[in-house]
Design a protein around this motif. Structure first.
Motif, PDB file in Angstrom:
ATOM      1  N   TYR A 189     -47.285  23.967  29.556  1.00 44.51           N
ATOM      2  CA  TYR A 189     -47.363  24.024  28.103  1.00 44.51           C
ATOM      3  C   TYR A 189     -48.180  22.856  27.544  1.00 44.51           C
ATOM      4  CZ  TYR A 189     -43.596  27.435  28.615  1.00 44.51           C
ATOM      5  OH  TYR A 189     -42.856  28.524  28.981  1.00 44.51           O
ATOM      6  N   LYS A 190     -48.012  21.689  28.155  1.00 50.07           N
ATOM      7  CA  LYS A 190     -48.748  20.505  27.701  1.00 50.07           C
ATOM      8  C   LYS A 190     -50.251  20.702  27.899  1.00 50.07           C
ATOM      9  CE  LYS A 190     -48.820  15.471  28.241  1.00 50.07           C
ATOM     10  NZ  LYS A 190     -48.227  14.335  28.994  1.00 50.07           N
ATOM     11  N   ASP A 191     -50.635  21.277  29.033  1.00 52.23           N
ATOM     12  CA  ASP A 191     -52.056  21.529  29.305  1.00 52.23           C
ATOM     13  C   ASP A 191     -52.651  22.498  28.290  1.00 52.23           C
ATOM     14  OD1 ASP A 191     -51.995  21.395  32.975  1.00 52.23           O
ATOM     15  OD2 ASP A 191     -51.987  19.830  31.439  1.00 52.23           O
TER      16      ASP A 191
ATOM     17  N   LEU B 197     -48.062  41.887  27.395  1.00 52.45           N
ATOM     18  CA  LEU B 197     -48.017  40.556  27.986  1.00 52.45           C
ATOM     19  C   LEU B 197     -47.050  39.652  27.236  1.00 52.45           C
ATOM     20  CD1 LEU B 197     -49.287  39.085  30.339  1.00 52.45           C
ATOM     21  CD2 LEU B 197     -51.157  38.378  28.846  1.00 52.45           C
ATOM     22  N   LEU B 198     -46.997  39.773  25.922  1.00 57.33           N
ATOM     23  CA  LEU B 198     -46.113  38.927  25.123  1.00 57.33           C
ATOM     24  C   LEU B 198     -44.641  39.217  25.376  1.00 57.33           C
ATOM     25  CD1 LEU B 198     -47.961  38.744  21.688  1.00 57.33           C
ATOM     26  CD2 LEU B 198     -47.358  36.818  23.180  1.00 57.33           C
ATOM     27  N   ASP B 199     -44.334  40.387  25.907  1.00 55.89           N
ATOM     28  CA  ASP B 199     -42.942  40.734  26.218  1.00 55.89           C
ATOM     29  C   ASP B 199     -42.450  40.063  27.485  1.00 55.89           C
ATOM     30  OD1 ASP B 199     -43.207  44.175  25.024  1.00 55.89           O
ATOM     31  OD2 ASP B 199     -42.557  42.343  24.000  1.00 55.89           O
ATOM     32  N   LYS B 200     -43.365  39.441  28.217  1.00 56.49           N
ATOM     33  CA  LYS B 200     -42.994  38.817  29.494  1.00 56.49           C
ATOM     34  C   LYS B 200     -42.631  37.347  29.305  1.00 56.49           C
ATOM     35  CE  LYS B 200     -45.921  41.742  32.436  1.00 56.49           C
ATOM     36  NZ  LYS B 200     -46.962  41.741  33.505  1.00 56.49           N
ATOM     37  N   GLU B 201     -41.942  36.803  30.314  1.00 53.28           N
ATOM     38  CA  GLU B 201     -41.680  35.380  30.417  1.00 53.28           C
ATOM     39  C   GLU B 201     -42.546  34.836  31.552  1.00 53.28           C
ATOM     40  OE1 GLU B 201     -39.640  34.950  27.195  1.00 53.28           O
ATOM     41  OE2 GLU B 201     -39.785  33.240  28.578  1.00 53.28           O
ATOM     42  N   PRO B 202     -42.846  33.521  31.561  1.00 55.61           N
ATOM     43  CA  PRO B 202     -43.757  32.992  32.580  1.00 55.61           C
ATOM     44  C   PRO B 202     -43.302  33.236  34.009  1.00 55.61           C
ATOM     45  CG  PRO B 202     -42.651  31.227  31.369  1.00 55.61           C
ATOM     46  CD  PRO B 202     -42.417  32.484  30.609  1.00 55.61           C
ATOM     47  N   GLU B 203     -41.965  33.277  34.237  1.00 53.52           N
ATOM     48  CA  GLU B 203     -41.479  33.512  35.594  1.00 53.52           C
ATOM     49  C   GLU B 203     -41.766  34.932  36.071  1.00 53.52           C
ATOM     50  OE1 GLU B 203     -39.627  32.447  33.099  1.00 53.52           O
ATOM     51  OE2 GLU B 203     -37.730  33.541  32.907  1.00 53.52           O
ATOM     52  N   ASP B 204     -42.108  35.827  35.123  1.00 54.53           N
ATOM     53  CA  ASP B 204     -42.439  37.205  35.474  1.00 54.53           C
ATOM     54  C   ASP B 204     -43.924  37.374  35.773  1.00 54.53           C
ATOM     55  OD1 ASP B 204     -40.248  38.193  32.802  1.00 54.53           O
ATOM     56  OD2 ASP B 204     -39.770  37.946  34.928  1.00 54.53           O
ATOM     57  N   ILE B 205     -44.710  36.320  35.540  1.00 48.20           N
ATOM     58  CA  ILE B 205     -46.165  36.399  35.688  1.00 48.20           C
ATOM     59  C   ILE B 205     -46.581  35.579  36.903  1.00 48.20           C
ATOM     60  CG2 ILE B 205     -48.384  35.988  34.578  1.00 48.20           C
ATOM     61  CD1 ILE B 205     -46.890  36.053  31.883  1.00 48.20           C
TER      62      ILE B 205
ATOM     63  N   ASP C 284     -48.132  31.182  19.711  1.00 48.97           N
ATOM     64  CA  ASP C 284     -48.528  30.370  18.560  1.00 48.97           C
ATOM     65  C   ASP C 284     -48.103  28.929  18.804  1.00 48.97           C
ATOM     66  OD1 ASP C 284     -45.854  31.978  16.857  1.00 48.97           O
ATOM     67  OD2 ASP C 284     -45.793  29.929  17.607  1.00 48.97           O
ATOM     68  N   GLU C 285     -48.607  28.013  18.001  1.00 43.87           N
ATOM     69  CA  GLU C 285     -48.396  26.582  18.246  1.00 43.87           C
ATOM     70  C   GLU C 285     -46.927  26.180  18.182  1.00 43.87           C
ATOM     71  OE1 GLU C 285     -50.869  24.208  15.791  1.00 43.87           O
ATOM     72  OE2 GLU C 285     -52.747  25.069  16.538  1.00 43.87           O
ATOM     73  N   ASP C 286     -46.186  26.764  17.241  1.00 45.72           N
ATOM     74  CA  ASP C 286     -44.770  26.416  17.107  1.00 45.72           C
ATOM     75  C   ASP C 286     -43.978  26.809  18.355  1.00 45.72           C
ATOM     76  OD1 ASP C 286     -44.579  27.154  13.535  1.00 45.72           O
ATOM     77  OD2 ASP C 286     -45.200  25.348  14.630  1.00 45.72           O
ATOM     78  N   GLU C 287     -44.225  28.019  18.850  1.00 43.28           N
ATOM     79  CA  GLU C 287     -43.509  28.473  20.041  1.00 43.28           C
ATOM     80  C   GLU C 287     -43.911  27.652  21.258  1.00 43.28           C
ATOM     81  OE1 GLU C 287     -43.828  32.618  20.892  1.00 43.28           O
ATOM     82  OE2 GLU C 287     -42.473  32.504  22.630  1.00 43.28           O
ATOM     83  N   LEU C 288     -45.184  27.289  21.337  1.00 41.34           N
ATOM     84  CA  LEU C 288     -45.671  26.488  22.450  1.00 41.34           C
ATOM     85  C   LEU C 288     -44.976  25.121  22.467  1.00 41.34           C
ATOM     86  CD1 LEU C 288     -47.759  26.860  24.722  1.00 41.34           C
ATOM     87  CD2 LEU C 288     -49.447  25.773  23.234  1.00 41.34           C
ATOM     88  N   THR C 289     -44.880  24.499  21.308  1.00 44.58           N
ATOM     89  CA  THR C 289     -44.219  23.194  21.205  1.00 44.58           C
ATOM     90  C   THR C 289     -42.737  23.305  21.524  1.00 44.58           C
ATOM     91  OG1 THR C 289     -45.791  22.500  19.498  1.00 44.58           O
ATOM     92  CG2 THR C 289     -43.741  21.259  19.662  1.00 44.58           C
ATOM     93  N   GLU C 290     -42.101  24.374  21.032  1.00 49.59           N
ATOM     94  CA  GLU C 290     -40.676  24.583  21.300  1.00 49.59           C
ATOM     95  C   GLU C 290     -40.423  24.776  22.793  1.00 49.59           C
ATOM     96  OE1 GLU C 290     -38.973  27.696  18.998  1.00 49.59           O
ATOM     97  OE2 GLU C 290     -37.116  27.779  20.183  1.00 49.59           O
TER      98      GLU C 290
END
Length: 211
Positions: free
Chosen positions: A197-199, A152-160, A174-180
């Motif tokens: 991401y904000k939600d 799942l981590l290998d995917k991007e949101p547009e693929d899901i 992780d929090e850093d990637e989420l904020t980025e």
């Protein structure tokens, strides 16, 4: 006459078919099928703003249309996607002023953008759902449980495309990637992803406060 099927707006994704376009995903209210509808960038932005409950500094065309109708006591009762032909969805809007009801043809993207602003119901026919609807496969059936998170981590949101799978993908960031990713979505004016991401950030903050 075909049975009317109630739909809800599930969200927007980048179109894998047309560059620069988006796929508006409509879901059965009581079912597993999803109907993807290709919409342009401006329409997708208007729909995303409505989904986000964002008030732009100046009204967009769809906002102006809603304000105009309400000023004259006209209500939008429903959106009906009544035909699918040559790859195009055809819709009509049912208006009511308390005395007369009028149906007007509309582009489906415009109809959805307006419907989201007035919170009216969206319907289509069982024939269209049968022809255009897809049932998204659960990712858990494609991978072993132990390897599921890595895949799942290998995917991007547009693929899901599955909502539950997307929630799980977000929970693994992780929090850093989420904020980025949130900062990038805001910079790109990708309102749907920014909200997503904000939600997730808000959900984690609420969990921490509850503890």
């Amino acid at each position: 006459m075909d049975t009317k099927i109630k739909l809800r707006v599930q969200g927007l994704t980048n179109s894998q078919i047309q560059s620069g376009a988006y796929a508006l995903i409509l879901a059965e209210e009581e079912g597993a099928r999803r109907i993807p509808i290709i919409v342009g960038t401006s329409e997708a932005q208007s729909i995303a703003i409505a989904l986000e409950h964002i008030t732009p500094p100046r009204p967009l065309t769809h906002d102006l249309f809603v304000t105009f109708a309400q000023a004259f006591g006209i209500q939008l009762r429903e959106v009906f996607i009544y035909k699918f032909e040559d790859g195009v969805f055809y819709s009509e809007l049912l208006f009511d002023d308390g005395i007369t009801q009028v149906r007007l043809d509309s582009r489906t993207s415009d109809a959805i953008a307006i419907a989201l602003r007035v919170k009216c119901d969206i319907y289509t026919t069982d024939q269209i759902v049968a022809e255009c609807g897809v049932v998204l496969e659960d990712a858990s059936s494609m991978t072993d449980k132990d390897d599921e998170e890595y895949a799942l981590l290998d995917k991007e949101p547009e693929d899901i495309e599955d909502a539950e799978e997307l929630k799980k993908w977000l929970s693994l960031l992780d929090e850093d990637e989420l904020t980025e990713r949130l900062d990038e979505a805001v910079s790109d004016e990708n309102y749907e992803y920014a909200k997503m991401y904000k939600d997730e950030i808000r959900r984690r903050e609420e969990e921490d406060e509850a503890e």
